[in-house]
Scaffold this motif. Sequence first.
Motif, PDB file in Angstrom:
ATOM      1  N   CYS A   3       0.795  -1.241   0.000  1.00 24.94           N
ATOM      2  CA  CYS A   3       0.000   0.000   0.000  1.00 24.94           C
ATOM      3  C   CYS A   3       0.826   1.288   0.000  1.00 24.94           C
ATOM      4  O   CYS A   3       0.265   2.373   0.146  1.00 24.94           O
ATOM      5  CB  CYS A   3      -0.976  -0.003   1.181  1.00 24.94           C
ATOM      6  SG  CYS A   3      -0.206   0.076   2.809  1.00 24.94           S
ATOM      7  N   LYS A   4       2.146   1.196  -0.168  1.00 24.03           N
ATOM      8  CA  LYS A   4       2.971   2.412  -0.157  1.00 24.03           C
ATOM      9  C   LYS A   4       2.544   3.364  -1.281  1.00 24.03           C
ATOM     10  O   LYS A   4       2.026   2.945  -2.310  1.00 24.03           O
ATOM     11  CB  LYS A   4       4.452   2.077  -0.258  1.00 24.03           C
ATOM     12  CG  LYS A   4       4.887   1.388  -1.524  1.00 24.03           C
ATOM     13  CD  LYS A   4       6.357   1.008  -1.418  1.00 24.03           C
ATOM     14  CE  LYS A   4       6.830   0.244  -2.655  1.00 24.03           C
ATOM     15  NZ  LYS A   4       8.230  -0.148  -2.522  1.00 24.03           N
ATOM     16  N   VAL A   5       2.768   4.652  -1.044  1.00 24.02           N
ATOM     17  CA  VAL A   5       2.312   5.691  -1.954  1.00 24.02           C
ATOM     18  C   VAL A   5       3.527   6.443  -2.522  1.00 24.02           C
ATOM     19  O   VAL A   5       4.333   6.979  -1.765  1.00 24.02           O
ATOM     20  CB  VAL A   5       1.389   6.698  -1.217  1.00 24.02           C
ATOM     21  CG1 VAL A   5       0.931   7.801  -2.140  1.00 24.02           C
ATOM     22  CG2 VAL A   5       0.226   5.981  -0.570  1.00 24.02           C
ATOM     23  N   GLN A   6       3.623   6.495  -3.862  1.00 31.97           N
ATOM     24  CA  GLN A   6       4.729   7.194  -4.505  1.00 31.97           C
ATOM     25  C   GLN A   6       4.435   8.690  -4.582  1.00 31.97           C
ATOM     26  O   GLN A   6       3.294   9.094  -4.785  1.00 31.97           O
ATOM     27  CB  GLN A   6       4.956   6.637  -5.907  1.00 31.97           C
ATOM     28  CG  GLN A   6       6.214   7.174  -6.553  1.00 31.97           C
ATOM     29  CD  GLN A   6       6.510   6.529  -7.903  1.00 31.97           C
ATOM     30  OE1 GLN A   6       5.644   5.899  -8.508  1.00 31.97           O
ATOM     31  NE2 GLN A   6       7.731   6.678  -8.362  1.00 31.97           N
ATOM     32  N   TYR A   7       5.491   9.517  -4.397  1.00 34.75           N
ATOM     33  CA  TYR A   7       5.332  10.969  -4.518  1.00 34.75           C
ATOM     34  C   TYR A   7       6.685  11.615  -4.802  1.00 34.75           C
ATOM     35  O   TYR A   7       7.734  10.978  -4.653  1.00 34.75           O
ATOM     36  CB  TYR A   7       4.697  11.557  -3.249  1.00 34.75           C
ATOM     37  CG  TYR A   7       5.621  11.617  -2.055  1.00 34.75           C
ATOM     38  CD1 TYR A   7       6.166  12.831  -1.629  1.00 34.75           C
ATOM     39  CD2 TYR A   7       5.956  10.472  -1.343  1.00 34.75           C
ATOM     40  CE1 TYR A   7       7.018  12.889  -0.541  1.00 34.75           C
ATOM     41  CE2 TYR A   7       6.802  10.525  -0.250  1.00 34.75           C
ATOM     42  CZ  TYR A   7       7.343  11.739   0.142  1.00 34.75           C
ATOM     43  OH  TYR A   7       8.180  11.794   1.218  1.00 34.75           O
ATOM     44  N   GLU A   8       6.662  12.870  -5.190  1.00 37.08           N
ATOM     45  CA  GLU A   8       7.879  13.650  -5.433  1.00 37.08           C
ATOM     46  C   GLU A   8       8.168  14.461  -4.167  1.00 37.08           C
ATOM     47  O   GLU A   8       7.339  15.269  -3.754  1.00 37.08           O
ATOM     48  CB  GLU A   8       7.683  14.618  -6.611  1.00 37.08           C
ATOM     49  CG  GLU A   8       7.690  13.979  -7.961  1.00 37.08           C
ATOM     50  CD  GLU A   8       9.081  13.561  -8.444  1.00 37.08           C
ATOM     51  OE1 GLU A   8      10.095  14.144  -8.019  1.00 37.08           O
ATOM     52  OE2 GLU A   8       9.129  12.619  -9.256  1.00 37.08           O
ATOM     53  N   PRO A   9       9.335  14.263  -3.563  1.00 32.62           N
ATOM     54  CA  PRO A   9       9.642  15.039  -2.350  1.00 32.62           C
ATOM     55  C   PRO A   9       9.828  16.520  -2.680  1.00 32.62           C
ATOM     56  O   PRO A   9      10.324  16.863  -3.751  1.00 32.62           O
ATOM     57  CB  PRO A   9      10.939  14.418  -1.845  1.00 32.62           C
ATOM     58  CG  PRO A   9      11.555  13.788  -3.047  1.00 32.62           C
ATOM     59  CD  PRO A   9      10.425  13.371  -3.930  1.00 32.62           C
ATOM     60  N   LYS A  10       9.441  17.360  -1.765  1.00 31.23           N
ATOM     61  CA  LYS A  10       9.549  18.818  -1.930  1.00 31.23           C
ATOM     62  C   LYS A  10      10.204  19.397  -0.672  1.00 31.23           C
ATOM     63  O   LYS A  10      10.248  18.753   0.365  1.00 31.23           O
ATOM     64  CB  LYS A  10       8.160  19.453  -2.096  1.00 31.23           C
ATOM     65  CG  LYS A  10       7.347  18.910  -3.252  1.00 31.23           C
ATOM     66  CD  LYS A  10       7.696  19.622  -4.535  1.00 31.23           C
ATOM     67  CE  LYS A  10       6.779  19.176  -5.647  1.00 31.23           C
ATOM     68  NZ  LYS A  10       7.460  18.547  -6.733  1.00 31.23           N
ATOM     69  N   GLY A  11      10.658  20.623  -0.773  1.00 32.44           N
ATOM     70  CA  GLY A  11      11.174  21.360   0.375  1.00 32.44           C
ATOM     71  C   GLY A  11      12.289  20.658   1.115  1.00 32.44           C
ATOM     72  O   GLY A  11      13.282  20.235   0.534  1.00 32.44           O
ATOM     73  N   ARG A  12      12.118  20.553   2.430  1.00 30.54           N
ATOM     74  CA  ARG A  12      13.148  19.995   3.321  1.00 30.54           C
ATOM     75  C   ARG A  12      13.518  18.549   2.944  1.00 30.54           C
ATOM     76  O   ARG A  12      14.687  18.188   2.944  1.00 30.54           O
ATOM     77  CB  ARG A  12      12.654  20.053   4.765  1.00 30.54           C
ATOM     78  CG  ARG A  12      13.609  19.491   5.783  1.00 30.54           C
ATOM     79  CD  ARG A  12      14.540  20.543   6.331  1.00 30.54           C
ATOM     80  NE  ARG A  12      15.347  19.980   7.407  1.00 30.54           N
ATOM     81  CZ  ARG A  12      16.648  19.731   7.308  1.00 30.54           C
ATOM     82  NH1 ARG A  12      17.284  19.995   6.195  1.00 30.54           N
ATOM     83  NH2 ARG A  12      17.318  19.232   8.316  1.00 30.54           N
ATOM     84  N   GLU A  13      12.511  17.724   2.621  1.00 28.61           N
ATOM     85  CA  GLU A  13      12.782  16.327   2.236  1.00 28.61           C
ATOM     86  C   GLU A  13      13.673  16.269   1.003  1.00 28.61           C
ATOM     87  O   GLU A  13      14.626  15.498   0.953  1.00 28.61           O
ATOM     88  CB  GLU A  13      11.480  15.569   1.965  1.00 28.61           C
ATOM     89  CG  GLU A  13      10.700  15.206   3.186  1.00 28.61           C
ATOM     90  CD  GLU A  13       9.481  14.358   2.875  1.00 28.61           C
ATOM     91  OE1 GLU A  13       9.054  14.299   1.698  1.00 28.61           O
ATOM     92  OE2 GLU A  13       8.956  13.742   3.814  1.00 28.61           O
ATOM     93  N   GLN A  14      13.369  17.092   0.016  1.00 28.19           N
ATOM     94  CA  GLN A  14      14.158  17.122  -1.214  1.00 28.19           C
ATOM     95  C   GLN A  14      15.589  17.570  -0.917  1.00 28.19           C
ATOM     96  O   GLN A  14      16.548  16.986  -1.419  1.00 28.19           O
ATOM     97  CB  GLN A  14      13.500  18.068  -2.220  1.00 28.19           C
ATOM     98  CG  GLN A  14      14.184  18.085  -3.567  1.00 28.19           C
ATOM     99  CD  GLN A  14      13.480  19.021  -4.553  1.00 28.19           C
ATOM    100  OE1 GLN A  14      12.628  19.818  -4.161  1.00 28.19           O
ATOM    101  NE2 GLN A  14      13.835  18.910  -5.805  1.00 28.19           N
ATOM    102  N   GLU A  15      15.744  18.598  -0.069  1.00 25.80           N
ATOM    103  CA  GLU A  15      17.073  19.091   0.321  1.00 25.80           C
ATOM    104  C   GLU A  15      17.894  17.995   0.998  1.00 25.80           C
ATOM    105  O   GLU A  15      19.075  17.824   0.689  1.00 25.80           O
ATOM    106  CB  GLU A  15      16.948  20.263   1.294  1.00 25.80           C
ATOM    107  CG  GLU A  15      16.543  21.564   0.689  1.00 25.80           C
ATOM    108  CD  GLU A  15      16.332  22.631   1.760  1.00 25.80           C
ATOM    109  OE1 GLU A  15      17.055  22.625   2.783  1.00 25.80           O
ATOM    110  OE2 GLU A  15      15.425  23.464   1.581  1.00 25.80           O
TER     111      GLU A  15
END
Length: 176
Positions: free
Chosen positions: A69-81
């Motif tokens: 059930c994991k969900v894919q996404y594009e990291p933004k902000g702090r996570e991306q850094e």
Amino acid sequence: MGEIRDLETAEIAVEAALTGHLLLSTLHTNDAPSAIARLTDMDIEPFMISSSILCVCAQRLMRRVCKQCKVQYEPKGREQEILEKAIGWSGPIFKHNVRGCPKCAGSGYRGRVGIHELMIVNEELIEGINKKMETAELKKISVRQGMKTLHQDSLFKVKDGVSTVEEAIATVPPDL
């Protein structure tokens, strides 16, 4: 040998290692380079430490994101850094499903995965230990020599879809 908790046990361990015995033991520290400081704090002489240690492996467990059930996404902000700074990754990752599924009993996580860092002693590290360098300096030497830190390994697990950024940060603080 069991866990090294006191001076007597540490002395026995060093003595055995110096006489050619392969010795495996445990020592509670935050990371591999901190093992040197821990042994020094137990009054083991730095030259004895540098002469007796071949490598130090630090390990932790991190929750695995549920494969179902994991969900894919594009990291933004702090996570991306964090991902870009630590492992040079920018791309899709996974997060846990808040509602979960029957496979993970509604938690979004299922099982655990190990993260590791292996500090291999070399000439530069021996010199640093003998000079009583700070743990942060020993870590820098180890990283220059190719050591992957616990933080980096946790983020490689995130990149590979095994765990989440949330879990990686909760398990190991970012490298300085």
